[in-house]
Scaffold this active site. Sequence first.
Site, PDB file in Angstrom:
ATOM      1  N   ASP A 257      42.302  40.122  33.516  1.00 43.43           N
ATOM      2  CA  ASP A 257      43.027  41.030  34.399  1.00 43.43           C
ATOM      3  C   ASP A 257      44.379  41.439  33.841  1.00 43.43           C
ATOM      4  O   ASP A 257      44.842  42.553  34.081  1.00 43.43           O
ATOM      5  CB  ASP A 257      43.206  40.362  35.764  1.00 43.43           C
ATOM      6  CG  ASP A 257      43.758  41.307  36.817  1.00 43.43           C
ATOM      7  OD1 ASP A 257      43.374  42.491  36.819  1.00 43.43           O
ATOM      8  OD2 ASP A 257      44.579  40.862  37.645  1.00 43.43           O
ATOM      9  N   HIS A 262      48.290  44.715  30.499  1.00 47.20           N
ATOM     10  CA  HIS A 262      49.705  44.613  30.857  1.00 47.20           C
ATOM     11  C   HIS A 262      50.518  43.847  29.823  1.00 47.20           C
ATOM     12  O   HIS A 262      51.536  44.337  29.317  1.00 47.20           O
ATOM     13  CB  HIS A 262      49.858  43.898  32.207  1.00 47.20           C
ATOM     14  CG  HIS A 262      49.271  44.629  33.365  1.00 47.20           C
ATOM     15  ND1 HIS A 262      49.137  45.998  33.401  1.00 47.20           N
ATOM     16  CD2 HIS A 262      48.794  44.184  34.550  1.00 47.20           C
ATOM     17  CE1 HIS A 262      48.600  46.352  34.553  1.00 47.20           C
ATOM     18  NE2 HIS A 262      48.379  45.268  35.256  1.00 47.20           N
ATOM     19  N   LYS A 362      49.217  33.555  39.363  1.00 48.15           N
ATOM     20  CA  LYS A 362      49.387  33.773  40.798  1.00 48.15           C
ATOM     21  C   LYS A 362      49.854  32.487  41.475  1.00 48.15           C
ATOM     22  O   LYS A 362      49.674  31.396  40.948  1.00 48.15           O
ATOM     23  CB  LYS A 362      48.080  34.258  41.417  1.00 48.15           C
ATOM     24  CG  LYS A 362      47.690  35.658  40.944  1.00 48.15           C
ATOM     25  CD  LYS A 362      46.483  36.189  41.697  1.00 48.15           C
ATOM     26  CE  LYS A 362      46.188  37.633  41.306  1.00 48.15           C
ATOM     27  NZ  LYS A 362      47.270  38.565  41.708  1.00 48.15           N
TER      28      LYS A 362
END
Length: 511
Positions: A257, A262, A362
Amino acid sequence: MTITMADSANTTSNLCEMPAGPCVVIIFGAAGDLTKRKLLPSLYNLRLNKLLPESFAIIGVSRTDKDTDSFRDELTLSMQEYATRPFEAKQWDWFKERIYYLQGNFDDPKSYSKLNDMLTIVDKTHGTQGNYLFYLATAENYFEPIVEQISNVHLHQCTENQWRHFIIEKPFGRNLDSAHQLNNHLLAILKENQIYRIDHYLGKETVQNILVFRFGNSIFEPAWSNHYIDHVEITVAESVGVESRGGFYEKAGALRDMIPNHMFQLLSLIAMEPPTNFDADVVRSKKAELINAIRPLTYDDVKTSVVRGQYDSGYIDGQEVQAYRAENRVAADSNTETFVAMKLMIDNWRWVDVPFYLRTGKRLAKRTTEIAVRFKSPPLSLFRNTMVSNLMPNYLTLHIQPHEGISLQIGAKIPGPLLQIGSVNMDFDYQDYFGPSPSTGYETLIYDCMVGDQTLFQRDDNVESGWRVVQPIQEFWSSTKPTDFPNYASGIWGPQAAQQLMERDGRKWQV
């Protein structure tokens, strides 16, 4: 200590208003959250900034059964909730009357015949001159079918006076093979200059400012090498969990992800060689060159230099939160990672022996995205026979979110008769200097696509280079299941192994 910026009046008053040319934005997946939360507010902000053309329209395409009037009403309500700037009824009325809706399945040829007919009417009504921006805000499995169906009705074809651009949302592939396959499929139909692989991180002001900061200030570039820099840290941390995205996250995980897109985009901007100019392909070639210079990881490297983690229950802002395995649509015995940290080496003259430490996750201690550049310490021998027993390291930190700015940590003498050194921060905050600039992060990217500037978008080789770096990690993790998940409590900075990753090198994370 706050830096006072020079020539502020000149800096903020000489902005050129250059609206994009006539066009229609066609959003596939228009009934989804991305359209309501990001895309419509971004386009609305472009209108307020006078960067949208008068000859403009939007067509939303989705499987949801509704018509143009209900779609307009729905977006009116969502804009009042998600607009980042004051909602102006007069401006919204202009905007709303240019919004249309088409119900259809993404793999149904009839949907594209209807789209072709609607575009003919919209072109005539709003004078959009056949310039189309197709935004694929859909699940990744629809990217290929949508482009193929568009080509079947010849809506992808450019002429000398018309352009057709395609924005592809991430994730762009699941691994190297799937990314390569997707690139091949798209490039069999489209030209590379029609494809805009979007990464919304690159729309943030501080990220864009990295190039200006590095190459527009002569005081930094001479020190930007292994002669003066000890190491670089890139942190993308979130305090939230997976929220309602458990189903997606189970298939993705933190590595897929965040890292090839990113994180590697930030890495390439902070470490790339100076381009000869800011032409899109020149900049993107330098970024690809940097990613290709990352030392390939062996399975032994993955064991020692890459850390994965999964959050357990814990406390965020004093509130108890549940473990990842207790989240909605997550397997009770899930081995999906919610945290990744790694050490990378870049094999070129500029960065030899300078480690780059990346981490993302996270349910960490706080939400922050920043790049910290740690400079080498000067010799302590100068301060012998004084009370100075160690020297504070110099850090240059680029804060990307939630607050955008740049800070420089330096040493200064503490007032008094004895020689003592304290740490001082010189801070530049975008909001303090330029004033608040509410945005979604997509405005620049959408505008650039309208005007044909691909600088902030990934090229096909950029994408595949990123996947090539993480491929050994994916392969090793797929064959070796973690035995300690969950291995960090919510509200801390990840598993202990991530701290040890730097401690083994005699270093520690800046945050």
